[in-house]
Scaffold this motif. Sequence first.
Motif, PDB file in Angstrom:
ATOM      1  N   VAL A  23       0.843  -1.200   0.000  1.00  0.00           N
ATOM      2  CA  VAL A  23       0.000   0.000   0.000  1.00  0.00           C
ATOM      3  C   VAL A  23       0.882   1.254   0.000  1.00  0.00           C
ATOM      4  N   ARG A  24       1.923   1.262   0.844  1.00  0.00           N
ATOM      5  CA  ARG A  24       2.841   2.408   0.870  1.00  0.00           C
ATOM      6  C   ARG A  24       3.462   2.631  -0.506  1.00  0.00           C
ATOM      7  N   SER A  25       3.866   1.552  -1.160  1.00  0.00           N
ATOM      8  CA  SER A  25       4.458   1.644  -2.492  1.00  0.00           C
ATOM      9  C   SER A  25       3.465   2.227  -3.503  1.00  0.00           C
ATOM     10  N   LEU A  26       2.227   1.769  -3.450  1.00  0.00           N
ATOM     11  CA  LEU A  26       1.203   2.277  -4.366  1.00  0.00           C
ATOM     12  C   LEU A  26       0.906   3.753  -4.101  1.00  0.00           C
ATOM     13  N   LEU A  27       0.878   4.131  -2.836  1.00  0.00           N
ATOM     14  CA  LEU A  27       0.635   5.534  -2.499  1.00  0.00           C
ATOM     15  C   LEU A  27       1.780   6.424  -2.978  1.00  0.00           C
ATOM     16  N   GLU A  28       3.014   5.926  -2.879  1.00  0.00           N
ATOM     17  CA  GLU A  28       4.156   6.684  -3.381  1.00  0.00           C
ATOM     18  C   GLU A  28       4.049   6.879  -4.890  1.00  0.00           C
ATOM     19  N   GLN A  29       3.602   5.838  -5.595  1.00  0.00           N
ATOM     20  CA  GLN A  29       3.418   5.936  -7.041  1.00  0.00           C
ATOM     21  C   GLN A  29       2.355   6.976  -7.385  1.00  0.00           C
ATOM     22  N   GLU A  30       1.315   7.057  -6.556  1.00  0.00           N
ATOM     23  CA  GLU A  30       0.251   8.042  -6.776  1.00  0.00           C
ATOM     24  C   GLU A  30       0.730   9.455  -6.479  1.00  0.00           C
ATOM     25  N   GLY A  31       1.760   9.566  -5.625  1.00  0.00           N
ATOM     26  CA  GLY A  31       2.293  10.871  -5.276  1.00  0.00           C
ATOM     27  C   GLY A  31       1.358  11.685  -4.396  1.00  0.00           C
ATOM     28  N   ARG A  32       0.535  10.993  -3.628  1.00  0.00           N
ATOM     29  CA  ARG A  32      -0.416  11.696  -2.755  1.00  0.00           C
ATOM     30  C   ARG A  32      -0.277  11.189  -1.326  1.00  0.00           C
ATOM     31  N   ASP A  33      -0.448  12.094  -0.386  1.00  0.00           N
ATOM     32  CA  ASP A  33      -0.388  11.702   1.017  1.00  0.00           C
ATOM     33  C   ASP A  33      -1.731  11.900   1.723  1.00  0.00           C
ATOM     34  N   ASP A  34      -2.767  12.183   0.944  1.00  0.00           N
ATOM     35  CA  ASP A  34      -4.088  12.411   1.538  1.00  0.00           C
ATOM     36  C   ASP A  34      -5.017  11.198   1.349  1.00  0.00           C
ATOM     37  N   LEU A  35      -4.479  10.076   0.873  1.00  0.00           N
ATOM     38  CA  LEU A  35      -5.315   8.898   0.630  1.00  0.00           C
ATOM     39  C   LEU A  35      -5.155   7.882   1.744  1.00  0.00           C
ATOM     40  N   ARG A  36      -6.224   7.140   1.985  1.00  0.00           N
ATOM     41  CA  ARG A  36      -6.205   6.044   2.945  1.00  0.00           C
ATOM     42  C   ARG A  36      -6.810   4.832   2.255  1.00  0.00           C
ATOM     43  N   LEU A  37      -6.518   3.648   2.761  1.00  0.00           N
ATOM     44  CA  LEU A  37      -7.072   2.415   2.213  1.00  0.00           C
ATOM     45  C   LEU A  37      -8.434   2.170   2.839  1.00  0.00           C
ATOM     46  N   ARG A  38      -9.454   2.089   2.002  1.00  0.00           N
ATOM     47  CA  ARG A  38     -10.810   1.826   2.495  1.00  0.00           C
ATOM     48  C   ARG A  38     -11.204   0.413   2.109  1.00  0.00           C
ATOM     49  N   ILE A  39     -11.733  -0.324   3.083  1.00  0.00           N
ATOM     50  CA  ILE A  39     -12.284  -1.642   2.823  1.00  0.00           C
ATOM     51  C   ILE A  39     -13.730  -1.650   3.278  1.00  0.00           C
ATOM     52  N   GLY A  40     -14.574  -2.251   2.475  1.00  0.00           N
ATOM     53  CA  GLY A  40     -15.994  -2.334   2.801  1.00  0.00           C
ATOM     54  C   GLY A  40     -16.611  -3.545   2.131  1.00  0.00           C
ATOM     55  N   VAL A  41     -17.855  -3.772   2.421  1.00  0.00           N
ATOM     56  CA  VAL A  41     -18.619  -4.826   1.755  1.00  0.00           C
ATOM     57  C   VAL A  41     -19.900  -4.213   1.213  1.00  0.00           C
ATOM     58  N   GLN A  42     -20.352  -4.756   0.090  1.00  0.00           N
ATOM     59  CA  GLN A  42     -21.612  -4.331  -0.513  1.00  0.00           C
ATOM     60  C   GLN A  42     -22.341  -5.558  -1.028  1.00  0.00           C
ATOM     61  N   PRO A  43     -23.658  -5.472  -1.144  1.00  0.00           N
ATOM     62  CA  PRO A  43     -24.390  -6.582  -1.752  1.00  0.00           C
ATOM     63  C   PRO A  43     -23.897  -6.805  -3.179  1.00  0.00           C
ATOM     64  N   GLY A  44     -23.783  -8.072  -3.554  1.00  0.00           N
ATOM     65  CA  GLY A  44     -23.357  -8.388  -4.911  1.00  0.00           C
ATOM     66  C   GLY A  44     -22.562  -9.665  -4.959  1.00  0.00           C
TER      67      GLY A  44
END
Length: 117
Positions: A23-44
């Motif tokens: 996740v840290r590596s992906l965030l560095e690639q995005e060049g943003r420090d305002d993102l967080r990893l969100r996990i959720g569930v939805q019907p489907g």
Amino acid sequence: MTDTTQSTATHGVTLTELAAGKVRSLLEQEGRDDLRLRIGVQPGGCSGLIYQLYFDERTLDGDLFADFGGVEVVVDRMSAPYLDGATIDFADTIEKQGFTIDNPNAGSSCACGDSFS
């Protein structure tokens, strides 16, 4: 779990060190420090519920937070009961590459592993 600087409740999801590093590596690639990893569930999905795992800049009323070595993981309050005790890991093998979710609350899951009931 580590306490975050926010005065909000934490959730029962665990992020492994390997997954946190990815996740840290992906965030560095995005060049943003305002993102967080969100996990959720939805019907489907073919088993009733499907996981959602994505970067999010928003916070919603009732969100639950936890910090894993500088990686903030957010779960919405409706998804939290379905994800309590779940572990997010990252697989990088010849057979599979990507994030995996080991969820003790899943009574059954489909062959693809993307949905559960």
